[in-house]
Enzyme design. Sequence first.
Site, PDB file in Angstrom:
ATOM      1  N   THR A  17      17.939  -1.694 -16.781  1.00 37.00           N
ATOM      2  CA  THR A  17      17.313  -2.997 -17.023  1.00 37.00           C
ATOM      3  C   THR A  17      16.175  -2.777 -18.027  1.00 37.00           C
ATOM      4  O   THR A  17      15.005  -2.870 -17.670  1.00 37.00           O
ATOM      5  CB  THR A  17      16.759  -3.598 -15.706  1.00 37.00           C
ATOM      6  OG1 THR A  17      15.921  -2.620 -15.064  1.00 37.00           O
ATOM      7  CG2 THR A  17      17.861  -3.998 -14.767  1.00 37.00           C
ATOM      8  N   CYS A  45       9.848   4.017 -16.350  1.00 44.66           N
ATOM      9  CA  CYS A  45       9.667   3.125 -15.187  1.00 44.66           C
ATOM     10  C   CYS A  45       8.319   2.428 -15.182  1.00 44.66           C
ATOM     11  O   CYS A  45       8.260   1.207 -15.294  1.00 44.66           O
ATOM     12  CB  CYS A  45       9.861   3.921 -13.907  1.00 44.66           C
ATOM     13  SG  CYS A  45      11.476   4.658 -13.833  1.00 44.66           S
ATOM     14  N   LYS A  58       7.509  -0.043 -18.216  1.00 40.06           N
ATOM     15  CA  LYS A  58       8.385  -1.225 -18.320  1.00 40.06           C
ATOM     16  C   LYS A  58       8.258  -2.103 -17.071  1.00 40.06           C
ATOM     17  O   LYS A  58       8.281  -3.323 -17.154  1.00 40.06           O
ATOM     18  CB  LYS A  58       9.826  -0.805 -18.609  1.00 40.06           C
ATOM     19  CG  LYS A  58      10.762  -0.777 -17.449  1.00 40.06           C
ATOM     20  CD  LYS A  58      12.180  -0.467 -17.839  1.00 40.06           C
ATOM     21  CE  LYS A  58      12.948   0.209 -16.729  1.00 40.06           C
ATOM     22  NZ  LYS A  58      13.230  -0.558 -15.546  1.00 40.06           N
TER      23      LYS A  58
HETATM   24  C1  UGA Z   1       7.976   6.293 -10.973  1.00 41.11           C
HETATM   25  C2  UGA Z   1       7.520   6.125  -9.520  1.00 41.11           C
HETATM   26  O1  UGA Z   1       6.567   7.135  -9.195  1.00 41.11           O
HETATM   27  C3  UGA Z   1       8.709   6.244  -8.569  1.00 41.11           C
HETATM   28  O2  UGA Z   1       8.297   6.006  -7.224  1.00 41.11           O
HETATM   29  C4  UGA Z   1       9.762   5.183  -8.968  1.00 41.11           C
HETATM   30  O3  UGA Z   1      10.906   5.233  -8.148  1.00 41.11           O
HETATM   31  C5  UGA Z   1      10.178   5.432 -10.419  1.00 41.11           C
HETATM   32  O4  UGA Z   1       9.015   5.335 -11.262  1.00 41.11           O
HETATM   33  C6  UGA Z   1      11.187   4.375 -10.778  1.00 41.11           C
HETATM   34  O5  UGA Z   1      10.813   3.202 -10.871  1.00 41.11           O
HETATM   35  O6  UGA Z   1      12.375   4.678 -10.876  1.00 41.11           O
HETATM   36  P1  UGA Z   1       8.548   8.386 -12.551  1.00 41.11           P
HETATM   37  O7  UGA Z   1       8.752   7.405 -13.659  1.00 41.11           O
HETATM   38  O8  UGA Z   1       9.532   9.480 -12.364  1.00 41.11           O
HETATM   39  O9  UGA Z   1       8.461   7.621 -11.129  1.00 41.11           O
HETATM   40  O10 UGA Z   1       7.153   9.043 -12.857  1.00 41.11           O
HETATM   41  P2  UGA Z   1       5.779   9.249 -12.084  1.00 41.11           P
HETATM   42  O11 UGA Z   1       5.777  10.508 -11.338  1.00 41.11           O
HETATM   43  O12 UGA Z   1       5.422   8.018 -11.337  1.00 41.11           O
HETATM   44  O13 UGA Z   1       4.794   9.410 -13.344  1.00 41.11           O
HETATM   45  C7  UGA Z   1       4.655   8.357 -14.292  1.00 41.11           C
HETATM   46  C8  UGA Z   1       3.670   8.712 -15.363  1.00 41.11           C
HETATM   47  O14 UGA Z   1       2.350   8.686 -14.850  1.00 41.11           O
HETATM   48  C9  UGA Z   1       3.834  10.088 -15.994  1.00 41.11           C
HETATM   49  O15 UGA Z   1       3.701   9.955 -17.390  1.00 41.11           O
HETATM   50  C10 UGA Z   1       2.696  10.898 -15.417  1.00 41.11           C
HETATM   51  O16 UGA Z   1       2.271  11.928 -16.291  1.00 41.11           O
HETATM   52  C11 UGA Z   1       1.640   9.826 -15.281  1.00 41.11           C
HETATM   53  N1  UGA Z   1       0.607  10.122 -14.254  1.00 41.11           N
HETATM   54  C12 UGA Z   1       0.955  10.277 -12.961  1.00 41.11           C
HETATM   55  C13 UGA Z   1      -0.730  10.199 -14.631  1.00 41.11           C
HETATM   56  O17 UGA Z   1      -1.082  10.044 -15.822  1.00 41.11           O
HETATM   57  N2  UGA Z   1      -1.673  10.446 -13.680  1.00 41.11           N
HETATM   58  C14 UGA Z   1      -1.339  10.602 -12.365  1.00 41.11           C
HETATM   59  O18 UGA Z   1      -2.254  10.807 -11.543  1.00 41.11           O
HETATM   60  C15 UGA Z   1       0.006  10.527 -12.004  1.00 41.11           C
END
Ligand code: UGA
Length: 450
Positions: free
Chosen positions: A86, A279, A282
């Site tokens: 999506t 994720c 978006k």
């Molecule tokens: C995210 C959600 O955490 C999942 O629960 C969800 O299922 C998924 O999206 C989805 O919608 O499918 P994800 O995209 O794999 O998972 O990544 P995250 O681990 O959430 O990290 C996202 C971003 O935030 C990364 O760029 C990471 O570097 C950044 N981040 C994360 C920070 O800058 N600071 C933090 O403290 C944590």
Amino acid sequence: MKIAIVGSGYVGLVSGACLAQLGHEVVCTDSDTSKIRTLEAGGLPIYEPGLDTLIAQARREGRLTFCSNPADAVAMGEAIFICVGTPPLPNGDADLSAIDHVARLIATEAKSPKLVIEKSTVPARTGQELKRALAVYGRKTGVVFRVASNPEFLREGTAVGDFLHPDRIVVGVEDETAEKQLRDIYRPLLERTFSCPIHAPACPEGPAATWLVTTISSAELIKHASNSFLALKISYANMVADLAERLGADIGEVTRAMGLDPRIGPSFLSAGLGFGGFCLPKDLQAFVHLAERSGVDFTMLKEAEKINRRRIERFVEKIRDALWVIREKRVGVLGLAFKPDTDDVRFAPAIDLVATLVREGARVRAYDPEAMEKARPLLPEVEYAQSAYEAARDAEALLIATEWGQFRQLDWDQVRETMARPLILDGRNLLSPKEMKARGFEYRSFGRPD
Ligand code: UGA
């Protein structure tokens, strides 16, 4: 149960492989036949730790197959998980055309009752549209369709573990039969009666997943509200980091203490270059649009987005401050993926950062353990290194853009010796300022005293 997974991307493949691991008979399909060919030949279109082993085992045991004809998959599945993409439309709304396409396919191909489960992340009310589409396009068949929403909370890099050891399973349903079917699907996981490939031979005891039955709209809202809250938390930590920098405080000390309060929690408070991936950015945008369309002024979400966009600028200011002039400078970059343990570069802050540096005339040499192949077409002007050491060689600045664990373990004395100037700008607060200074580096990061 016989399960069809429509959409063999990230969510579909992980869900399909894990559901097969729970003992179900699963077929995964995709409109992209080249993807199915790759999977049939034993390849994987994505990098996700543990997924290859899980898929290979399930295929050997005959519980998982791939099929390039979605109609055959629909015919086979008693339950059909919709896992199609999506992506964002230019205005930030979620593009639901793939969901609509699958709904029409299911409606016209189904010959027996189907439980149709939306797993793709969709705005609230999509389930109602899905129900309507199934009824309209399937009106001549007389087949009974039940619709449910079962959002995924899988993080890239730990998706297999997240699926098999969830903290909650949310099922949005409208009738008891749908709930019972979903409970049957997840029963081995709830009762821990499956063999866990991660913690073989036995799963460690721990809190079991909470089984949450909600309305379809609530389930849809839970997903968007969760991801948007995580984004808010990160942007909040980033603003506190900027403040800490001005006030001579240390963001690491501040967020550590904040996180010890169980009402706040320690995760998603890491300051740095901000959030990326397919994720959080978006979903945040789609949530803003949903709120606007619903007449709700959710300005704080827009602020979180704006703060996140500014992180790259803030980092480039730091680079400019340290290098004075960026043009013609050789800059090493460690990390291109949007986060560690993935090869995914979609909406990766590292990619935006490097693109900005290239535009400013820097000579960039980058290294990422997994993501270079996917970064190459996006950043053709960049030189790609075979190792972190090669990226650092002759560089006047070395930037850390993704917090891969292996970068922490580098032989930093060796790195310092090969650099033209021992300057590190750490965009992920990965290293210790004290230690790097003791090793003879000029070291800058976010929200910590230089
Ligand atoms: C995210 C959600 O955490 C999942 O629960 C969800 O299922 C998924 O999206 C989805 O919608 O499918 P994800 O995209 O794999 O998972 O990544 P995250 O681990 O959430 O990290 C996202 C971003 O935030 C990364 O760029 C990471 O570097 C950044 N981040 C994360 C920070 O800058 N600071 C933090 O403290 C944590």
